[in-house]
Design a protein around this motif. Structure first.
Motif, PDB file in Angstrom:
ATOM      1  N   UNK A 164       3.186 -62.919  -6.544  1.00  0.00           N
ATOM      2  CA  UNK A 164       3.783 -61.588  -6.428  1.00  0.00           C
ATOM      3  C   UNK A 164       4.235 -61.328  -4.997  1.00  0.00           C
ATOM      4  N   UNK A 165       5.407 -60.748  -4.855  1.00  0.00           N
ATOM      5  CA  UNK A 165       5.907 -60.366  -3.539  1.00  0.00           C
ATOM      6  C   UNK A 165       6.756 -59.115  -3.691  1.00  0.00           C
ATOM      7  N   UNK A 166       7.011 -58.453  -2.579  1.00  0.00           N
ATOM      8  CA  UNK A 166       7.846 -57.259  -2.605  1.00  0.00           C
ATOM      9  C   UNK A 166       9.307 -57.674  -2.711  1.00  0.00           C
ATOM     10  N   UNK A 167       9.921 -57.361  -3.824  1.00  0.00           N
ATOM     11  CA  UNK A 167      11.310 -57.729  -4.075  1.00  0.00           C
ATOM     12  C   UNK A 167      12.229 -56.719  -3.388  1.00  0.00           C
ATOM     13  N   UNK A 168      13.213 -57.206  -2.632  1.00  0.00           N
ATOM     14  CA  UNK A 168      14.115 -56.318  -1.909  1.00  0.00           C
ATOM     15  C   UNK A 168      15.576 -56.503  -2.287  1.00  0.00           C
ATOM     16  N   UNK A 169      15.799 -57.056  -3.468  1.00  0.00           N
ATOM     17  CA  UNK A 169      17.150 -57.126  -4.039  1.00  0.00           C
ATOM     18  C   UNK A 169      16.991 -57.437  -5.528  1.00  0.00           C
ATOM     19  N   UNK A 227      17.195 -50.274   6.413  1.00  0.00           N
ATOM     20  CA  UNK A 227      16.229 -49.231   6.074  1.00  0.00           C
ATOM     21  C   UNK A 227      16.768 -48.364   4.937  1.00  0.00           C
ATOM     22  N   UNK A 228      18.059 -48.112   4.947  1.00  0.00           N
ATOM     23  CA  UNK A 228      18.685 -47.293   3.898  1.00  0.00           C
ATOM     24  C   UNK A 228      18.531 -47.918   2.519  1.00  0.00           C
ATOM     25  N   UNK A 229      18.391 -49.237   2.473  1.00  0.00           N
ATOM     26  CA  UNK A 229      18.204 -49.917   1.192  1.00  0.00           C
ATOM     27  C   UNK A 229      16.957 -49.428   0.466  1.00  0.00           C
ATOM     28  N   UNK A 230      15.946 -48.973   1.231  1.00  0.00           N
ATOM     29  CA  UNK A 230      14.766 -48.383   0.591  1.00  0.00           C
ATOM     30  C   UNK A 230      15.157 -47.231  -0.324  1.00  0.00           C
ATOM     31  N   UNK A 231      16.137 -46.454   0.114  1.00  0.00           N
ATOM     32  CA  UNK A 231      16.517 -45.249  -0.620  1.00  0.00           C
ATOM     33  C   UNK A 231      17.581 -45.533  -1.686  1.00  0.00           C
ATOM     34  N   UNK A 273      16.800 -50.739  -3.409  1.00  0.00           N
ATOM     35  CA  UNK A 273      17.197 -52.146  -3.343  1.00  0.00           C
ATOM     36  C   UNK A 273      18.005 -52.565  -4.574  1.00  0.00           C
ATOM     37  N   UNK A 274      18.702 -51.586  -5.168  1.00  0.00           N
ATOM     38  CA  UNK A 274      19.529 -51.893  -6.331  1.00  0.00           C
ATOM     39  C   UNK A 274      18.780 -52.008  -7.638  1.00  0.00           C
ATOM     40  N   UNK A 278       3.522 -39.412  -3.842  1.00  0.00           N
ATOM     41  CA  UNK A 278       2.746 -40.440  -3.145  1.00  0.00           C
ATOM     42  C   UNK A 278       3.589 -41.657  -2.780  1.00  0.00           C
ATOM     43  N   UNK A 279       4.256 -42.246  -3.754  1.00  0.00           N
ATOM     44  CA  UNK A 279       5.017 -43.471  -3.525  1.00  0.00           C
ATOM     45  C   UNK A 279       5.875 -43.732  -4.760  1.00  0.00           C
ATOM     46  N   UNK A 280       6.722 -44.724  -4.654  1.00  0.00           N
ATOM     47  CA  UNK A 280       7.524 -45.167  -5.790  1.00  0.00           C
ATOM     48  C   UNK A 280       7.350 -46.669  -5.968  1.00  0.00           C
ATOM     49  N   UNK A 281       7.624 -47.127  -7.171  1.00  0.00           N
ATOM     50  CA  UNK A 281       7.712 -48.561  -7.433  1.00  0.00           C
ATOM     51  C   UNK A 281       9.103 -48.813  -8.006  1.00  0.00           C
ATOM     52  N   UNK A 282       9.942 -49.500  -7.250  1.00  0.00           N
ATOM     53  CA  UNK A 282      11.226 -49.930  -7.783  1.00  0.00           C
ATOM     54  C   UNK A 282      11.004 -51.258  -8.498  1.00  0.00           C
ATOM     55  N   UNK A 283      11.603 -51.411  -9.678  1.00  0.00           N
ATOM     56  CA  UNK A 283      11.341 -52.641 -10.417  1.00  0.00           C
ATOM     57  C   UNK A 283      12.515 -53.043 -11.290  1.00  0.00           C
ATOM     58  N   UNK A 284      12.549 -54.306 -11.609  1.00  0.00           N
ATOM     59  CA  UNK A 284      13.626 -54.888 -12.417  1.00  0.00           C
ATOM     60  C   UNK A 284      13.543 -56.396 -12.300  1.00  0.00           C
TER      61      UNK A 284
END
Length: 223
Positions: free
Chosen positions: A14-19, A118-122, A125-126, A191-197
């Motif tokens: 598992x890793x933090x996906x950024x795209x 940094x803007x990609x956070x918002x 990351x698609x 608290x936080x978000x989880x972006x996923x796909x």
């Protein structure tokens, strides 16, 4: 493969996906992930988490609201962000940032490019889906602690099903915008978000992996 081996493999891979690819995750898969995450332990079984989950056009609208907040808004966090990072925590944070910037070709002194990343956070990351996590205000930091376990369980369940994810505290930096956009009651804290796909494996932002501290760095044994 034993349960122990399967869990270790999930934690290792598992890793933090950024795209992300734009392909949506089927609803039954999302529901299975949510059910798994709901098995996370919580103090007195209070299960303080609430999930506000967006897909499709709702994710696009949320994305637009959050990028506008980043471009023009004022910070309004429900929970205090860290005052500072010092010592080894600072070094780990810096190393992670440098790994990301190196992967996507951003020179360390390029502030404009850093801001764009940094803007990609918002933009999430698609990602096609976002799970926004709130906690009951009355539970304070202990409700937030329980929600951390929920987020971990969510990400591991997603990984087991071939779904990539990235937990994002950055979203909570604009809690007022999140609350207004999603219609979150005042008694719930953002608290936080989880972006996923599904991961875009060809994107350079997904081409690095962070290291983990050793036991000697983190554990004080008292025998």
């Amino acid at each position: 493969m034993t349960d122990q081996q399967a869990l270790t493999r999930l934690l290792d891979t598992r890793h933090s996906c950024r795209a992300f690819r734009p392909d949506p995750v089927p609803r039954p898969v999302i529901e299975a992930i949510l059910r798994d995450a709901g098995r996370a332990p919580s103090w007195c079984n209070a299960q303080p988490w609430k999930v506000w989950l967006t897909s499709g056009a709702a994710t696009d609208a949320f994305r637009a609201a959050m990028t506008d907040a980043f471009d023009h808004g004022a910070p309004s966090a429900d929970f205090p962000f860290p005052e500072r990072y010092t010592g080894p925590r600072r070094e780990r944070r810096r190393r992670c940032g440098y790994q990301l910037y190196d992967a996507v070709g951003i020179p360390k002194a390029d502030r404009a490019a850093t801001a764009r990343q940094m803007r990609e956070n918002y933009r999430f990351f698609g990602a096609p889906h976002v799970a926004l996590i709130t906690s009951a205000a009355e539970l304070g930091p202990y409700g937030a602690l329980d929600c951390g376990g929920y987020i971990t369980a969510f990400c591991l369940s997603a990984q087991a099903r071939g779904v990539a994810s990235v937990p994002q505290a950055a979203i909570a930096f604009y809690s007022d915008v999140v609350r207004a956009h999603l219609g979150i009651p005042d008694e719930d804290r953002v608290l936080a978000a989880i972006s996923f796909g599904y991961e875009d494996t060809d994107h350079p932002a997904n081409g690095f992996r962070t290291e983990r501290a050793t036991l000697d760095d983190l554990v004080t044994w008292k025998d």
